[in-house]
Design a protein around this motif. Structure first.
Motif, PDB file in Angstrom:
ATOM      1  N   PHE A 273      -0.307  -8.543  -0.100  1.00 42.50           N
ATOM      2  CA  PHE A 273       0.576  -9.108  -1.113  1.00 42.50           C
ATOM      3  C   PHE A 273      -0.129 -10.186  -1.926  1.00 42.50           C
ATOM      4  O   PHE A 273       0.412 -10.658  -2.936  1.00 42.50           O
ATOM      5  N   ALA A 274      -1.314 -10.590  -1.508  1.00 41.17           N
ATOM      6  CA  ALA A 274      -2.120 -11.533  -2.291  1.00 41.17           C
ATOM      7  C   ALA A 274      -2.939 -10.810  -3.353  1.00 41.17           C
ATOM      8  O   ALA A 274      -3.648 -11.457  -4.135  1.00 41.17           O
ATOM      9  N   ASN A 275      -2.859  -9.478  -3.387  1.00 44.81           N
ATOM     10  CA  ASN A 275      -3.536  -8.684  -4.410  1.00 44.81           C
ATOM     11  C   ASN A 275      -2.515  -8.303  -5.480  1.00 44.81           C
ATOM     12  O   ASN A 275      -1.488  -7.696  -5.178  1.00 44.81           O
ATOM     13  N   GLN A 276      -2.794  -8.638  -6.736  1.00 43.43           N
ATOM     14  CA  GLN A 276      -1.799  -8.465  -7.791  1.00 43.43           C
ATOM     15  C   GLN A 276      -1.402  -7.009  -7.995  1.00 43.43           C
ATOM     16  O   GLN A 276      -0.216  -6.698  -8.151  1.00 43.43           O
ATOM     17  N   ASP A 277      -2.364  -6.107  -8.002  1.00 39.92           N
ATOM     18  CA  ASP A 277      -2.028  -4.692  -8.224  1.00 39.92           C
ATOM     19  C   ASP A 277      -1.164  -4.135  -7.101  1.00 39.92           C
ATOM     20  O   ASP A 277      -0.212  -3.382  -7.348  1.00 39.92           O
ATOM     21  N   PHE A 278      -1.480  -4.505  -5.869  1.00 43.18           N
ATOM     22  CA  PHE A 278      -0.671  -4.036  -4.750  1.00 43.18           C
ATOM     23  C   PHE A 278       0.738  -4.624  -4.829  1.00 43.18           C
ATOM     24  O   PHE A 278       1.730  -3.919  -4.595  1.00 43.18           O
ATOM     25  N   ALA A 279       0.838  -5.913  -5.147  1.00 44.76           N
ATOM     26  CA  ALA A 279       2.149  -6.554  -5.273  1.00 44.76           C
ATOM     27  C   ALA A 279       2.975  -5.877  -6.358  1.00 44.76           C
ATOM     28  O   ALA A 279       4.183  -5.656  -6.193  1.00 44.76           O
ATOM     29  N   ASP A 280       2.328  -5.532  -7.469  1.00 46.66           N
ATOM     30  CA  ASP A 280       3.046  -4.876  -8.566  1.00 46.66           C
ATOM     31  C   ASP A 280       3.481  -3.460  -8.178  1.00 46.66           C
ATOM     32  O   ASP A 280       4.568  -3.004  -8.559  1.00 46.66           O
ATOM     33  N   PHE A 281       2.641  -2.753  -7.447  1.00 42.75           N
ATOM     34  CA  PHE A 281       3.002  -1.412  -6.977  1.00 42.75           C
ATOM     35  C   PHE A 281       4.227  -1.483  -6.067  1.00 42.75           C
ATOM     36  O   PHE A 281       5.170  -0.693  -6.206  1.00 42.75           O
ATOM     37  N   SER A 282       4.230  -2.432  -5.152  1.00 47.77           N
ATOM     38  CA  SER A 282       5.374  -2.610  -4.255  1.00 47.77           C
ATOM     39  C   SER A 282       6.644  -2.896  -5.047  1.00 47.77           C
ATOM     40  O   SER A 282       7.721  -2.366  -4.748  1.00 47.77           O
ATOM     41  N   GLN A 283       6.526  -3.731  -6.069  1.00 44.37           N
ATOM     42  CA  GLN A 283       7.697  -4.062  -6.875  1.00 44.37           C
ATOM     43  C   GLN A 283       8.224  -2.842  -7.613  1.00 44.37           C
ATOM     44  O   GLN A 283       9.446  -2.690  -7.763  1.00 44.37           O
ATOM     45  N   GLU A 284       7.336  -1.975  -8.082  1.00 45.83           N
ATOM     46  CA  GLU A 284       7.791  -0.769  -8.790  1.00 45.83           C
ATOM     47  C   GLU A 284       8.665   0.101  -7.896  1.00 45.83           C
ATOM     48  O   GLU A 284       9.649   0.682  -8.359  1.00 45.83           O
ATOM     49  N   ILE A 285       8.319   0.197  -6.617  1.00 45.17           N
ATOM     50  CA  ILE A 285       9.155   0.962  -5.682  1.00 45.17           C
ATOM     51  C   ILE A 285      10.526   0.302  -5.573  1.00 45.17           C
ATOM     52  O   ILE A 285      11.565   0.969  -5.576  1.00 45.17           O
ATOM     53  N   GLY A 286      10.528  -1.025  -5.486  1.00 47.40           N
ATOM     54  CA  GLY A 286      11.792  -1.748  -5.387  1.00 47.40           C
ATOM     55  C   GLY A 286      12.650  -1.588  -6.627  1.00 47.40           C
ATOM     56  O   GLY A 286      13.869  -1.352  -6.527  1.00 47.40           O
ATOM     57  N   LEU A 287      12.071  -1.702  -7.805  1.00 46.12           N
ATOM     58  CA  LEU A 287      12.831  -1.569  -9.047  1.00 46.12           C
ATOM     59  C   LEU A 287      13.440  -0.172  -9.168  1.00 46.12           C
ATOM     60  O   LEU A 287      14.560  -0.012  -9.665  1.00 46.12           O
ATOM     61  N   ALA A 288      12.706   0.834  -8.710  1.00 44.24           N
ATOM     62  CA  ALA A 288      13.217   2.213  -8.771  1.00 44.24           C
ATOM     63  C   ALA A 288      14.424   2.415  -7.860  1.00 44.24           C
ATOM     64  O   ALA A 288      15.201   3.349  -8.055  1.00 44.24           O
ATOM     65  N   SER A 289      14.583   1.544  -6.863  1.00 48.88           N
ATOM     66  CA  SER A 289      15.666   1.717  -5.893  1.00 48.88           C
ATOM     67  C   SER A 289      17.006   1.165  -6.370  1.00 48.88           C
ATOM     68  O   SER A 289      18.063   1.562  -5.868  1.00 48.88           O
ATOM     69  N   LEU A 290      16.992   0.249  -7.322  1.00 47.52           N
ATOM     70  CA  LEU A 290      18.230  -0.435  -7.715  1.00 47.52           C
ATOM     71  C   LEU A 290      19.199   0.524  -8.392  1.00 47.52           C
ATOM     72  O   LEU A 290      18.889   1.116  -9.422  1.00 47.52           O
ATOM     73  N   GLY A 291      20.350   0.681  -7.786  1.00 49.64           N
ATOM     74  CA  GLY A 291      21.364   1.577  -8.341  1.00 49.64           C
ATOM     75  C   GLY A 291      21.078   3.046  -8.152  1.00 49.64           C
ATOM     76  O   GLY A 291      21.771   3.887  -8.717  1.00 49.64           O
ATOM     77  N   GLU A 371      -5.894   6.687  -5.129  1.00 48.20           N
ATOM     78  CA  GLU A 371      -7.132   6.433  -5.874  1.00 48.20           C
ATOM     79  C   GLU A 371      -7.350   4.942  -6.093  1.00 48.20           C
ATOM     80  O   GLU A 371      -8.432   4.405  -5.886  1.00 48.20           O
ATOM     81  N   SER A 372      -6.288   4.285  -6.536  1.00 46.70           N
ATOM     82  CA  SER A 372      -6.315   2.841  -6.759  1.00 46.70           C
ATOM     83  C   SER A 372      -4.876   2.377  -6.878  1.00 46.70           C
ATOM     84  O   SER A 372      -3.971   3.181  -7.121  1.00 46.70           O
ATOM     85  N   PHE A 373      -4.643   1.084  -6.733  1.00 48.41           N
ATOM     86  CA  PHE A 373      -3.285   0.585  -6.865  1.00 48.41           C
ATOM     87  C   PHE A 373      -2.818   0.664  -8.315  1.00 48.41           C
ATOM     88  O   PHE A 373      -1.633   0.875  -8.574  1.00 48.41           O
ATOM     89  N   LYS A 374      -3.732   0.518  -9.269  1.00 48.25           N
ATOM     90  CA  LYS A 374      -3.346   0.666 -10.678  1.00 48.25           C
ATOM     91  C   LYS A 374      -2.870   2.091 -10.951  1.00 48.25           C
ATOM     92  O   LYS A 374      -1.869   2.303 -11.657  1.00 48.25           O
ATOM     93  N   ASP A 375      -3.570   3.054 -10.387  1.00 55.05           N
ATOM     94  CA  ASP A 375      -3.159   4.449 -10.545  1.00 55.05           C
ATOM     95  C   ASP A 375      -1.808   4.693  -9.880  1.00 55.05           C
ATOM     96  O   ASP A 375      -0.957   5.401 -10.431  1.00 55.05           O
ATOM     97  N   ALA A 376      -1.606   4.095  -8.714  1.00 49.83           N
ATOM     98  CA  ALA A 376      -0.333   4.253  -8.003  1.00 49.83           C
ATOM     99  C   ALA A 376       0.823   3.660  -8.802  1.00 49.83           C
ATOM    100  O   ALA A 376       1.938   4.205  -8.793  1.00 49.83           O
ATOM    101  N   ILE A 377       0.583   2.556  -9.496  1.00 49.15           N
ATOM    102  CA  ILE A 377       1.622   1.937 -10.331  1.00 49.15           C
ATOM    103  C   ILE A 377       2.072   2.910 -11.419  1.00 49.15           C
ATOM    104  O   ILE A 377       3.273   3.113 -11.641  1.00 49.15           O
ATOM    105  N   GLN A 378       1.114   3.513 -12.106  1.00 47.91           N
ATOM    106  CA  GLN A 378       1.450   4.442 -13.189  1.00 47.91           C
ATOM    107  C   GLN A 378       2.202   5.661 -12.661  1.00 47.91           C
ATOM    108  O   GLN A 378       3.179   6.117 -13.279  1.00 47.91           O
ATOM    109  N   LYS A 379       1.782   6.172 -11.524  1.00 49.15           N
ATOM    110  CA  LYS A 379       2.474   7.323 -10.936  1.00 49.15           C
ATOM    111  C   LYS A 379       3.891   6.943 -10.516  1.00 49.15           C
ATOM    112  O   LYS A 379       4.827   7.736 -10.677  1.00 49.15           O
ATOM    113  N   MET A 380       4.050   5.730  -9.991  1.00 47.94           N
ATOM    114  CA  MET A 380       5.362   5.293  -9.540  1.00 47.94           C
ATOM    115  C   MET A 380       6.313   5.104 -10.724  1.00 47.94           C
ATOM    116  O   MET A 380       7.493   5.472 -10.647  1.00 47.94           O
ATOM    117  N   ARG A 381       5.833   4.558 -11.804  1.00 43.21           N
ATOM    118  CA  ARG A 381       6.679   4.379 -12.989  1.00 43.21           C
ATOM    119  C   ARG A 381       7.145   5.714 -13.540  1.00 43.21           C
ATOM    120  O   ARG A 381       8.297   5.866 -13.959  1.00 43.21           O
TER     121      ARG A 381
END
Length: 407
Positions: A273-291, A371-381
Protein backbone atom coordinates in the motif's frame (compact mmCIF):
# COMPACT_ATOMS: atom_id res chain seq x y z
CA UNK A 1 -27.63 0.49 16.66
CA UNK A 2 -28.63 4.19 16.80
CA UNK A 3 -31.29 5.79 14.62
CA UNK A 4 -28.74 7.21 12.20
CA UNK A 5 -27.15 3.83 11.52
CA UNK A 6 -30.50 2.13 11.15
CA UNK A 7 -31.61 4.79 8.69
CA UNK A 8 -28.47 4.47 6.60
CA UNK A 9 -28.59 0.68 6.52
CA UNK A 10 -32.15 0.69 5.21
CA UNK A 11 -31.47 3.19 2.43
CA UNK A 12 -31.76 2.10 -1.17
CA UNK A 13 -31.70 3.74 -4.55
CA UNK A 14 -33.88 2.66 -7.45
CA UNK A 15 -32.16 3.46 -10.75
CA UNK A 16 -33.52 3.82 -14.29
CA UNK A 17 -32.92 6.54 -16.87
CA UNK A 18 -32.29 8.98 -14.03
CA UNK A 19 -30.43 8.44 -10.78
CA UNK A 20 -31.33 9.73 -7.34
CA UNK A 21 -28.30 9.36 -5.11
CA UNK A 22 -29.47 11.26 -2.03
CA UNK A 23 -28.54 9.24 1.02
CA UNK A 24 -31.41 7.37 2.67
CA UNK A 25 -34.14 8.33 0.17
CA UNK A 26 -35.61 5.23 -1.49
CA UNK A 27 -36.86 5.97 -5.00
CA UNK A 28 -39.23 3.89 -7.14
CA UNK A 29 -40.48 4.36 -10.69
CA UNK A 30 -43.85 2.98 -11.84
CA UNK A 31 -45.41 3.03 -15.29
CA UNK A 32 -49.10 3.68 -14.65
CA UNK A 33 -51.44 5.77 -12.54
CA UNK A 34 -53.13 2.52 -11.51
CA UNK A 35 -49.89 1.26 -9.97
CA UNK A 36 -49.49 4.58 -8.15
CA UNK A 37 -52.90 4.06 -6.55
CA UNK A 38 -51.98 0.46 -5.62
CA UNK A 39 -48.79 1.69 -3.98
CA UNK A 40 -50.62 4.27 -1.89
CA UNK A 41 -53.00 1.55 -0.73
CA UNK A 42 -50.00 -0.56 0.27
CA UNK A 43 -48.56 2.40 2.16
CA UNK A 44 -51.78 2.81 4.12
CA UNK A 45 -51.62 -0.87 5.10
CA UNK A 46 -48.05 -0.29 6.31
CA UNK A 47 -49.23 2.83 8.18
CA UNK A 48 -47.04 5.11 6.10
CA UNK A 49 -48.55 8.57 5.66
CA UNK A 50 -49.12 9.99 2.18
CA UNK A 51 -47.02 12.94 3.28
CA UNK A 52 -44.00 10.59 3.61
CA UNK A 53 -43.84 10.00 -0.14
CA UNK A 54 -43.65 12.48 -2.99
CA UNK A 55 -45.28 11.41 -6.25
CA UNK A 56 -44.39 13.25 -9.45
CA UNK A 57 -44.33 12.51 -13.18
CA UNK A 58 -40.91 11.52 -14.46
CA UNK A 59 -42.10 11.47 -18.08
CA UNK A 60 -45.36 11.28 -20.01
CA UNK A 61 -46.11 7.77 -18.68
CA UNK A 62 -43.74 7.20 -15.76
CA UNK A 63 -44.24 8.29 -12.16
CA UNK A 64 -41.44 8.76 -9.64
CA UNK A 65 -42.08 8.08 -5.96
CA UNK A 66 -39.53 9.48 -3.53
CA UNK A 67 -39.82 8.47 0.12
CA UNK A 68 -38.68 10.41 3.14
CA UNK A 69 -35.57 8.95 4.72
CA UNK A 70 -37.52 7.71 7.75
CA UNK A 71 -40.49 6.24 5.87
CA UNK A 72 -39.10 2.78 5.09
CA UNK A 73 -36.85 2.16 8.05
CA UNK A 74 -36.27 -1.25 9.58
CA UNK A 75 -38.19 -4.05 7.90
CA UNK A 76 -40.68 -1.75 6.17
CA UNK A 77 -38.66 -1.59 2.96
CA UNK A 78 -38.72 -5.37 2.54
CA UNK A 79 -42.42 -5.53 3.45
CA UNK A 80 -43.11 -2.80 0.93
CA UNK A 81 -41.18 -4.60 -1.83
CA UNK A 82 -42.93 -7.88 -1.02
CA UNK A 83 -46.29 -6.13 -1.26
CA UNK A 84 -45.32 -4.65 -4.63
CA UNK A 85 -44.61 -8.13 -5.99
CA UNK A 86 -47.82 -9.56 -4.52
CA UNK A 87 -49.87 -6.71 -5.99
CA UNK A 88 -48.07 -7.07 -9.34
CA UNK A 89 -47.07 -3.42 -9.36
CA UNK A 90 -44.50 -3.02 -12.11
CA UNK A 91 -41.51 -0.87 -11.18
CA UNK A 92 -39.33 0.20 -14.07
CA UNK A 93 -35.77 -0.60 -13.06
CA UNK A 94 -32.97 -3.05 -13.54
CA UNK A 95 -32.86 -3.73 -9.84
CA UNK A 96 -32.46 -2.20 -6.43
CA UNK A 97 -29.03 -0.70 -5.84
CA UNK A 98 -28.00 -1.14 -2.21
CA UNK A 99 -27.00 1.82 -0.12
CA UNK A 100 -23.29 2.53 -0.20
CA UNK A 101 -21.15 5.05 1.69
CA UNK A 102 -20.69 8.43 0.04
CA UNK A 103 -18.28 9.81 2.63
CA UNK A 104 -15.34 8.17 4.34
CA UNK A 105 -16.91 8.71 7.78
CA UNK A 106 -19.82 6.49 6.74
CA UNK A 107 -17.48 3.51 6.92
CA UNK A 108 -18.31 3.63 10.62
CA UNK A 109 -21.59 1.99 9.59
CA UNK A 110 -20.15 -0.84 7.53
CA UNK A 111 -17.10 -1.59 9.70
CA UNK A 112 -19.30 -2.82 12.54
CA UNK A 113 -20.97 -5.54 10.45
CA UNK A 114 -18.49 -8.29 11.25
CA UNK A 115 -19.52 -11.70 9.91
CA UNK A 116 -16.99 -13.96 11.64
CA UNK A 117 -13.48 -14.36 13.08
CA UNK A 118 -14.02 -11.62 15.65
CA UNK A 119 -14.48 -12.39 19.32
CA UNK A 120 -16.31 -15.65 18.60
CA UNK A 121 -14.27 -18.57 17.26
CA UNK A 122 -15.31 -21.68 15.38
CA UNK A 123 -14.85 -25.02 17.16
CA UNK A 124 -12.04 -26.03 14.80
CA UNK A 125 -10.06 -22.84 15.40
CA UNK A 126 -6.61 -23.50 16.99
CA UNK A 127 -7.47 -21.12 19.84
CA UNK A 128 -11.03 -22.33 20.51
CA UNK A 129 -10.12 -24.23 23.69
CA UNK A 130 -7.66 -21.62 24.96
CA UNK A 131 -9.48 -19.27 27.40
CA UNK A 132 -6.61 -16.79 27.49
CA UNK A 133 -6.51 -16.51 23.72
CA UNK A 134 -10.27 -16.10 23.51
CA UNK A 135 -10.12 -13.37 26.14
CA UNK A 136 -7.51 -11.53 24.09
CA UNK A 137 -9.65 -11.83 20.96
CA UNK A 138 -12.53 -10.20 22.82
CA UNK A 139 -10.25 -7.36 23.89
CA UNK A 140 -9.13 -6.76 20.31
CA UNK A 141 -12.73 -6.89 19.08
CA UNK A 142 -13.92 -4.36 21.68
CA UNK A 143 -11.20 -1.91 20.68
CA UNK A 144 -12.01 -2.25 16.99
CA UNK A 145 -15.77 -1.99 17.46
CA UNK A 146 -15.46 1.22 19.45
CA UNK A 147 -13.27 2.93 16.86
CA UNK A 148 -14.70 5.86 14.88
CA UNK A 149 -13.32 7.57 11.81
CA UNK A 150 -10.93 10.39 12.61
CA UNK A 151 -9.77 8.95 15.92
CA UNK A 152 -6.22 7.68 16.48
CA UNK A 153 -6.13 3.91 16.10
CA UNK A 154 -5.91 2.35 19.57
CA UNK A 155 -2.42 1.21 20.50
CA UNK A 156 -2.21 -2.47 21.40
CA UNK A 157 0.27 -3.80 23.94
CA UNK A 158 1.16 -7.29 22.75
CA UNK A 159 2.18 -9.86 25.33
CA UNK A 160 5.24 -12.10 25.30
CA UNK A 161 3.46 -15.02 23.62
CA UNK A 162 2.08 -12.78 20.87
CA UNK A 163 5.46 -11.16 20.28
CA UNK A 164 6.96 -14.64 19.99
CA UNK A 165 4.49 -15.58 17.26
CA UNK A 166 5.27 -12.37 15.39
CA UNK A 167 9.00 -13.00 15.68
CA UNK A 168 8.68 -16.49 14.19
CA UNK A 169 6.60 -15.29 11.26
CA UNK A 170 8.65 -12.14 10.67
CA UNK A 171 11.99 -13.95 10.64
CA UNK A 172 10.90 -16.74 8.28
CA UNK A 173 9.16 -14.49 5.79
CA UNK A 174 11.83 -11.78 5.74
CA UNK A 175 14.32 -14.45 4.65
CA UNK A 176 12.13 -15.33 1.65
CA UNK A 177 11.20 -11.83 0.53
CA UNK A 178 14.45 -10.91 -1.28
CA UNK A 179 14.06 -13.84 -3.69
CA UNK A 180 10.30 -14.40 -3.76
CA UNK A 181 8.56 -11.03 -3.32
CA UNK A 182 8.14 -8.40 -6.03
CA UNK A 183 10.52 -5.45 -5.95
CA UNK A 184 7.70 -3.04 -5.00
CA UNK A 185 7.09 -5.01 -1.83
CA UNK A 186 10.77 -5.33 -1.00
CA UNK A 187 11.44 -1.62 -1.50
CA UNK A 188 8.50 -0.66 0.70
CA UNK A 189 9.35 -3.28 3.33
CA UNK A 190 12.81 -1.74 3.77
CA UNK A 191 11.30 1.74 4.18
CA UNK A 192 8.76 0.47 6.71
CA UNK A 193 11.52 -1.06 8.81
CA UNK A 194 13.05 2.41 8.90
CA UNK A 195 9.88 4.48 9.25
CA UNK A 196 7.21 2.27 10.86
CA UNK A 197 9.11 0.39 13.56
CA UNK A 198 8.99 -2.97 11.80
CA UNK A 199 11.27 -5.34 13.74
CA UNK A 200 11.40 -8.97 14.71
CA UNK A 201 10.87 -8.70 18.47
CA UNK A 202 7.69 -6.60 18.64
CA UNK A 203 4.73 -5.65 16.48
CA UNK A 204 4.39 -2.25 14.81
CA UNK A 205 1.28 -0.22 15.60
CA UNK A 206 -1.49 0.34 13.06
CA UNK A 207 -1.57 4.08 13.76
CA UNK A 208 2.12 4.49 12.91
CA UNK A 209 1.74 2.53 9.68
CA UNK A 210 -1.47 4.32 8.72
CA UNK A 211 0.13 7.74 9.12
CA UNK A 212 3.05 6.67 6.95
CA UNK A 213 0.81 5.25 4.23
CA UNK A 214 -1.36 8.38 4.19
CA UNK A 215 1.74 10.48 3.62
CA UNK A 216 2.93 8.32 0.74
CA UNK A 217 -0.11 7.04 -1.20
CA UNK A 218 -3.19 8.30 0.65
CA UNK A 219 -4.10 4.86 2.03
CA UNK A 220 -5.13 4.60 5.66
CA UNK A 221 -5.69 1.60 7.89
CA UNK A 222 -8.80 1.08 9.97
CA UNK A 223 -9.09 -1.51 12.77
CA UNK A 224 -11.75 -4.18 12.32
CA UNK A 225 -12.89 -6.92 14.69
CA UNK A 226 -13.08 -9.70 12.09
CA UNK A 227 -14.23 -10.59 8.60
CA UNK A 228 -16.59 -8.25 6.76
CA UNK A 229 -18.83 -9.09 3.85
CA UNK A 230 -17.21 -8.64 0.45
CA UNK A 231 -19.43 -5.62 -0.21
CA UNK A 232 -18.48 -3.83 3.02
CA UNK A 233 -14.79 -4.67 2.76
CA UNK A 234 -14.47 -3.55 -0.87
CA UNK A 235 -16.37 -0.34 -0.09
CA UNK A 236 -13.51 0.64 2.20
CA UNK A 237 -11.00 0.31 -0.64
CA UNK A 238 -13.01 2.85 -2.65
CA UNK A 239 -11.97 5.43 -0.05
CA UNK A 240 -8.42 4.05 0.18
CA UNK A 241 -9.23 2.53 3.55
CA UNK A 242 -7.96 -0.94 4.34
CA UNK A 243 -9.76 -2.73 7.19
CA UNK A 244 -7.05 -4.39 9.25
CA UNK A 245 -7.26 -6.85 12.11
CA UNK A 246 -5.04 -6.38 15.17
CA UNK A 247 -5.29 -9.84 16.72
CA UNK A 248 -2.61 -12.44 16.03
CA UNK A 249 -2.81 -16.13 15.16
CA UNK A 250 -2.68 -18.76 17.91
CA UNK A 251 0.79 -19.67 19.17
CA UNK A 252 0.19 -23.43 18.77
CA UNK A 253 0.89 -23.12 15.05
CA UNK A 254 2.52 -19.83 13.98
CA UNK A 255 2.67 -21.06 10.39
CA UNK A 256 -1.11 -21.32 10.08
CA UNK A 257 -4.07 -19.03 10.55
CA UNK A 258 -7.67 -19.82 9.49
CA UNK A 259 -8.42 -16.11 9.03
CA UNK A 260 -6.53 -12.89 8.27
CA UNK A 261 -4.52 -11.74 11.29
CA UNK A 262 -2.12 -8.91 12.01
CA UNK A 263 0.80 -10.86 10.48
CA UNK A 264 -1.13 -11.21 7.24
CA UNK A 265 -2.16 -7.54 7.25
CA UNK A 266 1.15 -5.92 8.18
CA UNK A 267 3.58 -8.23 6.38
CA UNK A 268 1.46 -9.17 3.38
CA UNK A 269 -0.73 -6.13 2.67
CA UNK A 270 0.68 -2.98 4.26
CA UNK A 271 4.05 -2.69 2.46
CA UNK A 272 2.47 -2.70 -1.00
CA UNK A 273 0.00 0.00 0.00
CA UNK A 274 3.08 2.25 0.09
CA UNK A 275 3.31 1.82 -3.71
CA UNK A 276 1.11 4.33 -5.53
CA UNK A 277 0.20 2.14 -8.50
CA UNK A 278 -0.78 -0.77 -6.27
CA UNK A 279 -2.81 1.54 -4.01
CA UNK A 280 -4.61 2.95 -7.04
CA UNK A 281 -5.32 -0.53 -8.42
CA UNK A 282 -6.84 -1.56 -5.09
CA UNK A 283 -9.01 1.55 -5.08
CA UNK A 284 -10.31 0.80 -8.58
CA UNK A 285 -11.65 -2.54 -7.34
CA UNK A 286 -13.33 -0.74 -4.46
CA UNK A 287 -14.89 1.96 -6.66
CA UNK A 288 -16.29 -0.72 -8.98
CA UNK A 289 -18.06 -2.32 -6.00
CA UNK A 290 -20.14 0.68 -4.92
CA UNK A 291 -23.78 0.08 -5.76
CA UNK A 292 -22.95 -3.07 -7.73
CA UNK A 293 -25.23 -6.09 -7.90
CA UNK A 294 -24.58 -9.11 -5.70
CA UNK A 295 -23.43 -11.02 -8.78
CA UNK A 296 -20.85 -8.40 -9.66
CA UNK A 297 -19.72 -8.12 -6.02
CA UNK A 298 -19.00 -11.85 -6.08
CA UNK A 299 -16.97 -11.40 -9.25
CA UNK A 300 -15.00 -8.52 -7.75
CA UNK A 301 -14.31 -10.50 -4.58
CA UNK A 302 -12.95 -13.35 -6.73
CA UNK A 303 -10.86 -10.93 -8.76
CA UNK A 304 -9.53 -9.46 -5.49
CA UNK A 305 -8.62 -12.97 -4.37
CA UNK A 306 -6.56 -13.66 -7.49
CA UNK A 307 -4.78 -10.30 -7.38
CA UNK A 308 -4.50 -8.53 -4.02
CA UNK A 309 -4.40 -11.84 -2.13
CA UNK A 310 -2.72 -14.32 -4.51
CA UNK A 311 -1.37 -12.31 -7.41
CA UNK A 312 1.93 -12.95 -9.17
CA UNK A 313 3.94 -10.76 -11.51
CA UNK A 314 7.00 -11.38 -13.65
CA UNK A 315 10.15 -9.34 -13.10
CA UNK A 316 13.48 -9.88 -14.84
CA UNK A 317 12.11 -13.11 -16.28
CA UNK A 318 11.18 -14.59 -12.89
CA UNK A 319 7.86 -15.01 -11.12
CA UNK A 320 7.45 -12.83 -8.04
CA UNK A 321 4.62 -12.56 -5.51
CA UNK A 322 2.62 -9.46 -4.73
CA UNK A 323 -0.49 -11.06 -3.21
CA UNK A 324 -0.73 -10.81 0.58
CA UNK A 325 -1.94 -14.40 0.91
CA UNK A 326 1.38 -15.49 -0.57
CA UNK A 327 3.56 -12.91 1.19
CA UNK A 328 2.27 -14.05 4.59
CA UNK A 329 2.54 -17.82 3.95
CA UNK A 330 5.95 -19.51 4.04
CA UNK A 331 4.78 -22.64 2.26
CA UNK A 332 2.63 -21.20 -0.49
CA UNK A 333 5.06 -18.37 -1.19
CA UNK A 334 7.68 -20.97 -2.11
CA UNK A 335 5.15 -23.19 -3.89
CA UNK A 336 3.81 -20.41 -6.12
CA UNK A 337 7.27 -19.26 -7.22
CA UNK A 338 9.46 -22.33 -7.16
CA UNK A 339 7.29 -25.22 -8.34
CA UNK A 340 7.44 -25.68 -12.09
CA UNK A 341 4.71 -28.34 -12.25
CA UNK A 342 1.53 -28.11 -10.13
CA UNK A 343 0.44 -24.46 -10.31
CA UNK A 344 -1.04 -23.13 -13.53
CA UNK A 345 0.13 -19.54 -14.13
CA UNK A 346 -1.96 -17.44 -16.49
CA UNK A 347 -1.80 -13.90 -17.79
CA UNK A 348 -4.09 -11.60 -15.81
CA UNK A 349 -7.51 -11.11 -17.37
CA UNK A 350 -10.27 -9.52 -15.29
CA UNK A 351 -13.17 -11.54 -16.69
CA UNK A 352 -11.37 -14.86 -16.38
CA UNK A 353 -9.97 -14.09 -12.94
CA UNK A 354 -13.38 -12.97 -11.66
CA UNK A 355 -15.10 -16.21 -12.69
CA UNK A 356 -12.46 -18.81 -11.81
CA UNK A 357 -13.14 -21.17 -8.91
CA UNK A 358 -10.62 -21.20 -6.06
CA UNK A 359 -10.04 -23.28 -2.91
CA UNK A 360 -9.76 -21.56 0.48
CA UNK A 361 -8.07 -24.20 2.64
CA UNK A 362 -5.27 -25.40 0.34
CA UNK A 363 -2.71 -24.03 -2.09
CA UNK A 364 -4.10 -22.43 -5.22
CA UNK A 365 -4.05 -24.51 -8.42
CA UNK A 366 -4.07 -21.33 -10.55
CA UNK A 367 -2.26 -18.01 -10.24
CA UNK A 368 -2.79 -14.98 -12.45
CA UNK A 369 0.32 -13.08 -13.51
CA UNK A 370 0.04 -9.29 -13.74
CA UNK A 371 2.22 -7.43 -16.23
CA UNK A 372 2.34 -4.32 -14.07
CA UNK A 373 0.09 -2.48 -11.65
CA UNK A 374 -0.42 0.29 -14.22
CA UNK A 375 -1.66 -2.30 -16.69
CA UNK A 376 -3.92 -3.81 -14.03
CA UNK A 377 -5.44 -0.38 -13.35
CA UNK A 378 -6.40 0.07 -17.01
CA UNK A 379 -7.87 -3.43 -17.22
CA UNK A 380 -9.83 -2.87 -14.02
CA UNK A 381 -11.31 0.41 -15.23
CA UNK A 382 -12.44 -1.26 -18.44
CA UNK A 383 -13.88 -4.22 -16.53
CA UNK A 384 -15.83 -1.92 -14.16
CA UNK A 385 -17.87 -0.75 -17.15
CA UNK A 386 -19.38 -4.25 -17.42
CA UNK A 387 -21.00 -4.00 -13.96
CA UNK A 388 -24.43 -3.09 -15.35
CA UNK A 389 -24.72 -0.03 -13.11
CA UNK A 390 -26.71 2.89 -14.48
CA UNK A 391 -24.07 5.24 -13.08
CA UNK A 392 -20.34 5.61 -12.62
CA UNK A 393 -18.50 6.61 -9.45
CA UNK A 394 -16.21 9.61 -9.15
CA UNK A 395 -13.86 9.93 -6.19
CA UNK A 396 -13.11 13.34 -4.65
CA UNK A 397 -9.64 13.06 -3.16
CA UNK A 398 -9.81 16.31 -1.17
CA UNK A 399 -13.24 15.63 0.37
CA UNK A 400 -12.66 11.84 0.62
CA UNK A 401 -16.12 11.30 -0.80
CA UNK A 402 -17.71 9.74 -3.86
CA UNK A 403 -20.36 10.92 -6.27
CA UNK A 404 -22.60 8.76 -8.41
CA UNK A 405 -22.88 10.18 -11.93
CA UNK A 406 -25.55 9.03 -14.38
CA UNK A 407 -24.17 7.32 -17.47
Amino acid sequence: MDAGEEEARSAYVKSTSELDVELSKPVFFVNSQGDVEKIHAILRDLRIADSDVKTEPASASIFKLTFKATALRGDKLKRFEDALKKGKCECISDGIVPWFPRKIAELDITASRVLSAGAELESDHPGFKDPNYRKRRREFAEKANSYKHGEPIPKMAYNEVERGVWSTVFNKLSQLYPTHACREHNDAFKRMIERCDYKNDDLPQLETISQYLRSTTGVRLRPVAGLLSSRDFLAGLAFKVFHSTQYIRHHANPEYTPEPDVCHELLGHAPLFANQDFADFSQEIGLASLGASETFIEKLATLYWFTIEFGLCKQDGNYKAYGAGLLSSFGELKYSIEDAGPPDRKGFDCEEASTTWYPITRYQPIYFVTESFKDAIQKMRKYAKTSGRAFTIKYNKEAESVEAVKI
